[in-house]
Design an enzyme around this catalytic site. Structure first.
Site, PDB file in Angstrom:
ATOM      1  N   GLN A  67      17.799 -40.673  46.036  1.00 51.70           N
ATOM      2  CA  GLN A  67      18.731 -39.544  45.948  1.00 51.70           C
ATOM      3  C   GLN A  67      18.029 -38.305  45.371  1.00 51.70           C
ATOM      4  OE1 GLN A  67      21.630 -39.908  47.281  1.00 51.70           O
ATOM      5  NE2 GLN A  67      22.443 -37.881  46.812  1.00 51.70           N
TER       6      GLN A  67
ATOM      7  N   GLY B  18      15.961 -36.641  47.842  1.00 50.66           N
ATOM      8  CA  GLY B  18      16.693 -36.098  48.993  1.00 50.66           C
ATOM      9  C   GLY B  18      16.161 -36.672  50.305  1.00 50.66           C
TER      10      GLY B  18
ATOM     11  N   GLU C 294      15.531 -66.421  43.355  1.00 49.90           N
ATOM     12  CA  GLU C 294      15.511 -67.029  42.005  1.00 49.90           C
ATOM     13  C   GLU C 294      16.896 -66.979  41.372  1.00 49.90           C
ATOM     14  OE1 GLU C 294      12.717 -67.647  39.526  1.00 49.90           O
ATOM     15  OE2 GLU C 294      11.134 -67.625  40.992  1.00 49.90           O
TER      16      GLU C 294
HETATM   17  C1  LIG Z   1      11.904 -63.014  50.302  1.00 49.13           C
HETATM   18  C2  LIG Z   1      12.405 -64.326  49.843  1.00 49.13           C
HETATM   19  C3  LIG Z   1      11.557 -65.194  49.201  1.00 49.13           C
HETATM   20  C4  LIG Z   1      12.015 -66.437  48.762  1.00 49.13           C
HETATM   21  N1  LIG Z   1      11.133 -67.304  48.195  1.00 49.13           N
HETATM   22  C5  LIG Z   1      11.537 -68.569  47.913  1.00 49.13           C
HETATM   23  C6  LIG Z   1      10.601 -69.554  47.478  1.00 49.13           C
HETATM   24  O1  LIG Z   1       9.404 -69.267  47.313  1.00 49.13           O
HETATM   25  N2  LIG Z   1      11.037 -70.803  47.267  1.00 49.13           N
HETATM   26  C7  LIG Z   1      12.348 -71.154  47.442  1.00 49.13           C
HETATM   27  O2  LIG Z   1      12.674 -72.311  47.227  1.00 49.13           O
HETATM   28  N3  LIG Z   1      13.267 -70.253  47.848  1.00 49.13           N
HETATM   29  C8  LIG Z   1      12.888 -68.972  48.100  1.00 49.13           C
HETATM   30  N4  LIG Z   1      13.800 -68.044  48.547  1.00 49.13           N
HETATM   31  C9  LIG Z   1      15.201 -68.432  48.716  1.00 49.13           C
HETATM   32  C10 LIG Z   1      16.130 -67.817  47.690  1.00 49.13           C
HETATM   33  O3  LIG Z   1      15.935 -68.416  46.442  1.00 49.13           O
HETATM   34  C11 LIG Z   1      17.575 -67.945  48.225  1.00 49.13           C
HETATM   35  O4  LIG Z   1      17.699 -67.014  49.288  1.00 49.13           O
HETATM   36  C12 LIG Z   1      18.597 -67.677  47.154  1.00 49.13           C
HETATM   37  O5  LIG Z   1      18.604 -68.720  46.220  1.00 49.13           O
HETATM   38  C13 LIG Z   1      20.013 -67.530  47.708  1.00 49.13           C
HETATM   39  O6  LIG Z   1      20.336 -68.569  48.594  1.00 49.13           O
HETATM   40  P1  LIG Z   1      20.928 -68.236  50.043  1.00 49.13           P
HETATM   41  O7  LIG Z   1      20.066 -67.217  50.650  1.00 49.13           O
HETATM   42  O8  LIG Z   1      21.118 -69.505  50.767  1.00 49.13           O
HETATM   43  O9  LIG Z   1      22.344 -67.548  49.772  1.00 49.13           O
HETATM   44  P2  LIG Z   1      23.739 -68.310  49.579  1.00 49.13           P
HETATM   45  O10 LIG Z   1      23.586 -69.377  48.564  1.00 49.13           O
HETATM   46  O11 LIG Z   1      24.254 -68.680  50.908  1.00 49.13           O
HETATM   47  O12 LIG Z   1      24.638 -67.163  48.974  1.00 49.13           O
HETATM   48  C14 LIG Z   1      25.266 -66.163  49.788  1.00 49.13           C
HETATM   49  C15 LIG Z   1      26.148 -65.289  48.887  1.00 49.13           C
HETATM   50  O13 LIG Z   1      27.185 -66.113  48.307  1.00 49.13           O
HETATM   51  C16 LIG Z   1      27.141 -65.986  46.905  1.00 49.13           C
HETATM   52  N5  LIG Z   1      27.524 -67.250  46.267  1.00 49.13           N
HETATM   53  C17 LIG Z   1      27.077 -68.501  46.564  1.00 49.13           C
HETATM   54  N6  LIG Z   1      27.634 -69.393  45.747  1.00 49.13           N
HETATM   55  C18 LIG Z   1      28.441 -68.714  44.891  1.00 49.13           C
HETATM   56  C19 LIG Z   1      29.285 -69.059  43.802  1.00 49.13           C
HETATM   57  N7  LIG Z   1      29.396 -70.331  43.398  1.00 49.13           N
HETATM   58  N8  LIG Z   1      29.951 -68.085  43.157  1.00 49.13           N
HETATM   59  C20 LIG Z   1      29.845 -66.801  43.548  1.00 49.13           C
HETATM   60  N9  LIG Z   1      29.049 -66.390  44.573  1.00 49.13           N
HETATM   61  C21 LIG Z   1      28.369 -67.333  45.228  1.00 49.13           C
HETATM   62  C22 LIG Z   1      25.690 -65.608  46.580  1.00 49.13           C
HETATM   63  O14 LIG Z   1      25.586 -64.988  45.318  1.00 49.13           O
HETATM   64  C23 LIG Z   1      25.374 -64.677  47.733  1.00 49.13           C
HETATM   65  O15 LIG Z   1      25.870 -63.392  47.461  1.00 49.13           O
HETATM   66  C24 LIG Z   1      13.374 -66.791  48.962  1.00 49.13           C
HETATM   67  C25 LIG Z   1      14.233 -65.905  49.608  1.00 49.13           C
HETATM   68  C26 LIG Z   1      13.766 -64.697  50.054  1.00 49.13           C
HETATM   69  C27 LIG Z   1      14.719 -63.781  50.793  1.00 49.13           C
END
Ligand SMILES: Cc1cc2nc3c(=O)[nH]c(=O)nc-3n(C[C@H](O)[C@H](O)[C@H](O)COP(=O)(O)OP(=O)(O)OC[C@H]3O[C@@H](n4cnc5c(N)ncnc54)[C@H](O)[C@@H]3O)c2cc1C
Length: 431
Positions: free
Chosen positions: A384, A387, A411
């Site tokens: 922001q 700009g 994490e």
């Molecule tokens: C760039 C990148 C690097 C990564 N590196 C690693 C790695 O090295 N090793 C590894 O193991 N994983 C890794 N991950 C995975 C990462 O840890 C997960 O993406 C993360 O834990 C979220 O899980 P999900 O994407 O399945 O989202 P979901 O669990 O499906 O969540 C989707 C949404 O629902 C919300 N939600 C889910 N449950 C609840 C609840 N009980 N209450 C309220 N809200 C909720 C979440 O907060 C989120 O907003 C990586 C991911 C990315 C994008």
């Protein structure tokens, strides 16, 4: 390094970590915010690398969306990418060196920072759960050598098990006749997945026990049945490789179970008797690493803040520098305030973790939650302040904003951190 020397090194690390080392035996180090000379030297060293090597390469590797091996090699050559450096950061009994080093590196660039630091999650798992022999054998191999650097991957997440770690479907079955574990499943989103030499995989050894039936395994380099799946094209952190990992009848020696079979059997027996298990394989790694991850987010936030501050002093509109408008100056004041507040939470959690203080109020989660949200907010504000320029790839704050977003997701998402904190402060099983 010989095996014996490596084991001795690992023993020393364990002694440090558990406070057996002479430095901590005389009493706990006093908490002070005045950095000592070692901490200042390390900060300057990492900052120099971030400024001189990482920053100039940031745009190129973000565009290429590839692992910046030449930069990793540069880091390995100066000793920054090495298990000795990580050990040195960790050995600081105040706990502050690890977050300080991470903040400086990610101030340089988060994508490259993650390409360099992604290995440390696997290392944390081996360090947290492995025997001294396993640490001595596997931690050095996570890094390779300065001439031939390697990376490591920590594979917990799966397509149907992200926030809900207990839903992990990957299984590990023990083949007693061969003293081997047979691992089957699909891991998702693994940083360095498939390009790593050492993969640490979380698998279920007893599905009925949910996350209490999980164990961590090292998959040695070149093991048959461990293959990279699809590489993920990402919004940010594009210099860091993220991919699925397929495990098909992947056989590893019995010795690859972190902590060993005896310890696992004891833990499972306790759980089956209805007693509390001391730890869960994946959660243990995440809890320990949260302040460090928060420090990475801080590095991005600070970089965006500094860039926006300089820009606001330079950019003239209506005949004066835009910083002379309170709207801009107050935003910058709030950015500085939020970043410093987040750093205090990160340092507190790092100090507590290093000195064996239990996170009674989920202080590790607090630090990661605050720093991640501050990074997203500050980088958005930086756009922001710049700009139209802020919205273009000609200026780095656009990349910083893309990079920052992951810190409210991986994490443990912000929602999950709030869940952990609210449960810790209330004792109520908030859903
Ligand atoms: C760039 C990148 C690097 C990564 N590196 C690693 C790695 O090295 N090793 C590894 O193991 N994983 C890794 N991950 C995975 C990462 O840890 C997960 O993406 C993360 O834990 C979220 O899980 P999900 O994407 O399945 O989202 P979901 O669990 O499906 O969540 C989707 C949404 O629902 C919300 N939600 C889910 N449950 C609840 C609840 N009980 N209450 C309220 N809200 C909720 C979440 O907060 C989120 O907003 C990586 C991911 C990315 C994008």
């Amino acid at each position: 390094m010989s095996d014996t020397a490596a084991v001795a090194e690992a023993d020393a690390l364990v002694a440090e970590a558990t406070g057996e080392a002479s430095g901590t035996a005389e009493g706990e180090p006093k908490f002070t915010l005045e950095l000592n000379q070692d901490q200042k030297d390390i900060r300057e060293w990492v900052h120099g690398f971030a400024e001189g090597v990482v920053r100039p390469a940031a745009e190129e590797w973000d565009e290429r969306e590839e692992t910046p091996w030449p930069v990793i090699q540069e880091a390995a050559k100066i000793g920054l990418y090495s298990f000795e450096a990580l050990g040195q950061f960790w050995a600081d009994e105040t706990g502050l060196t690890l977050p300080i080093a991470n903040e400086e590196l990610f101030w340089g660039d988060a994508g490259i920072g993650m390409a360099i630091m992604g290995t440390s999650l696997a290392v944390a798992a081996i360090f947290g759960q492995g025997t001294p022999e396993q640490m001595g054998e596997w931690i050095p191999r996570c890094f390779g050598s300065a001439d031939d650097p390697k990376v490591a991957a920590f594979c917990s997440s799966e397509p149907d098990a992200g926030s809900d770690v207990s839903a992990i479907r990957t299984t590990a079955k023990y083949d007693e006749a061969k003293d081997e574990w047979v691992i089957n499943g699909q891991k998702a989103w693994a940083t360095n997945g498939g390009i790593a030499d050492v993969h640490v995989v979380i698998a279920s050894v007893d599905r009925e026990l949910g996350s209490r039936g999980h164990a961590a395994f090292v998959i040695p380099p070149g093991t048959k049945g461990c293959e990279q799946g699809a590489k993920v094209k990402k919004h940010g952190l594009r210099a860091s490789h993220t991919a699925d990992v397929h495990l098909d009848d992947c056989r590893v020696p019995g010795a690859c179970l972190l902590g060993g079979k005896e310890k696992l059997d004891e833990r499972l027996a306790r759980v089956r008797e209805g007693k509390k298990a001391k730890s869960q394989a994946a959660m243990q790694t995440f809890e320990a690493s949260r302040p460090t991850v928060g420090a990475q987010a801080l590095g991005i936030a600070r970089a965006a803040y500094e860039y926006a501050l300089d820009y606001a002093k330079e950019r003239q509109q209506f005949g004066k520098a835009i910083i002379e408008n309170q709207a801009i100056a107050f935003t910058l004041a709030d950015m500085k305030l939020e970043i410093d507040a987040a750093r205090l939470l990160v340092w507190r959690a790092a100090w507590m973790g290093r000195n064996g203080h239990k996170f009674e109020n989920a202080e590790g989660s607090m630090s990661k939650l605050k720093a991640g949200e501050v990074a997203v907010w500050s980088t958005e504000r930086a756009i922001q302040i710049l700009g139209g320029n802020g919205y273009t790839r000609e200026f780095p704050v656009e990349r910083m904003h893309r990079d920052a977003k992951i810190y409210t997701i991986f994490e443990g998402t912000s929602e999950i951190q709030r869940l952990v904190i609210s449960r810790a402060i209330s004792g109520v099983h908030v859903k």
